[in-house]
Design an enzyme around this catalytic site. Sequence first.
Site, PDB file in Angstrom:
ATOM      1  N   HIS A  82      49.982  46.758  51.475  1.00  0.00           N
ATOM      2  CA  HIS A  82      50.083  47.773  52.761  1.00  0.00           C
ATOM      3  C   HIS A  82      49.718  49.054  52.669  1.00  0.00           C
ATOM      4  O   HIS A  82      49.498  49.726  53.608  1.00  0.00           O
ATOM      5  CB  HIS A  82      51.801  47.720  52.980  1.00  0.00           C
ATOM      6  CG  HIS A  82      52.475  48.808  52.059  1.00  0.00           C
ATOM      7  ND1 HIS A  82      53.354  48.374  50.837  1.00  0.00           N
ATOM      8  CD2 HIS A  82      52.702  50.125  52.202  1.00  0.00           C
ATOM      9  CE1 HIS A  82      53.849  49.201  50.472  1.00  0.00           C
ATOM     10  NE2 HIS A  82      53.475  50.304  51.062  1.00  0.00           N
ATOM     11  N   ASP A 127      52.349  41.507  48.418  1.00  0.00           N
ATOM     12  CA  ASP A 127      52.072  43.001  48.559  1.00  0.00           C
ATOM     13  C   ASP A 127      51.311  43.522  47.554  1.00  0.00           C
ATOM     14  O   ASP A 127      51.622  44.344  46.837  1.00  0.00           O
ATOM     15  CB  ASP A 127      53.208  43.704  48.995  1.00  0.00           C
ATOM     16  CG  ASP A 127      52.837  45.170  49.378  1.00  0.00           C
ATOM     17  OD1 ASP A 127      51.897  45.388  49.975  1.00  0.00           O
ATOM     18  OD2 ASP A 127      54.065  45.830  49.541  1.00  0.00           O
ATOM     19  N   GLY A 221      54.992  57.560  49.733  1.00  0.00           N
ATOM     20  CA  GLY A 221      54.055  58.273  48.924  1.00  0.00           C
ATOM     21  C   GLY A 221      53.866  57.616  47.468  1.00  0.00           C
ATOM     22  O   GLY A 221      52.829  57.742  46.958  1.00  0.00           O
ATOM     23  N   SER A 223      54.254  54.281  47.032  1.00  0.00           N
ATOM     24  CA  SER A 223      53.616  52.837  47.041  1.00  0.00           C
ATOM     25  C   SER A 223      52.318  52.578  46.382  1.00  0.00           C
ATOM     26  O   SER A 223      51.632  53.316  46.474  1.00  0.00           O
ATOM     27  CB  SER A 223      53.220  52.698  48.717  1.00  0.00           C
ATOM     28  OG  SER A 223      54.773  52.398  49.504  1.00  0.00           O
ATOM     29  N   GLY A 224      52.546  51.421  46.012  1.00  0.00           N
ATOM     30  CA  GLY A 224      51.385  50.843  45.058  1.00  0.00           C
ATOM     31  C   GLY A 224      51.199  51.457  43.832  1.00  0.00           C
ATOM     32  O   GLY A 224      50.368  50.889  42.877  1.00  0.00           O
TER      33      GLY A 224
END
Length: 273
Positions: A82, A127, A221, A223-224
């Site tokens: 995402h 994801d 912020g 994420s990942g």
Amino acid sequence: MKFLIILALAVAASAFPESELVHRYRVMPVLDNIEGRITNGQQASVGQFPYQVGLSLKLSPISSAWCGGSLIGNTWVLTAAHCTEGIQSVTVYLGATVRTSPEVSQTVPKSDVIIHSGWNSKTLKNDISLIKIPAVAFSSRIQVVKLPAIANSYSNYEGSTVIASGWGLTSDSSNAVATNLQYVAATVISNTKCAATYGTNIVTSSNICIATTGGKSTCSGDSGGPLVLEASKVLVGVTSFGAAAGCQLGYPAAFTRVTAFLPWINANTNISY
């Protein structure tokens, strides 16, 4: 029950030259009626998380998004699907503790991004994505993180202490990503307990979740970014989603389970343990 997926967007402080910087984070409604980034974490020291990367994702000529990632090889970064969905290019920040002061930065086009073919933005399945970067030289501030061994593919890690890190929001009332890298220790919970909050069609065997006791959690912020085992520093999760109600309310935070994607990572990068 039908689940609605929301992409949390907020304008951050003008730390980058882009006219608008948003932080990407997937959030889900919870199943109960309780009302209520790295939130309530600690500031990282220089070189403490040498595998942590920052991603400035160009969405359009006038807007960019912020995510985290993990360096898993000298030419590969692992992050969330995402984060990289719909981007034009991405600038990878390596060796940074202060978000805007990396040791190395590299910009690559969207053609160097591999999003899992099974990525589903409605259910958040698969994801995960990879970013191919020019070969980077390792240093005390830039190192790879180890992936789990293939033999550990069936480990659920329940009860293990893990560390999440990132430059995401530091509170639910904040509207800007952090300047200094933050981290938090947490405990892995069962997927059954996590699914009690988000539903069994959202939390599956390809997720791993943590308790956010005391409001210590990932947030917009982050994420990942990486989730590693405290003891071995092995990467077991990629920050995926949290509760729409807020990051500090004690709802579980969910990650993409790295062990579920070891064959996919190996097929695209030839990296395995």
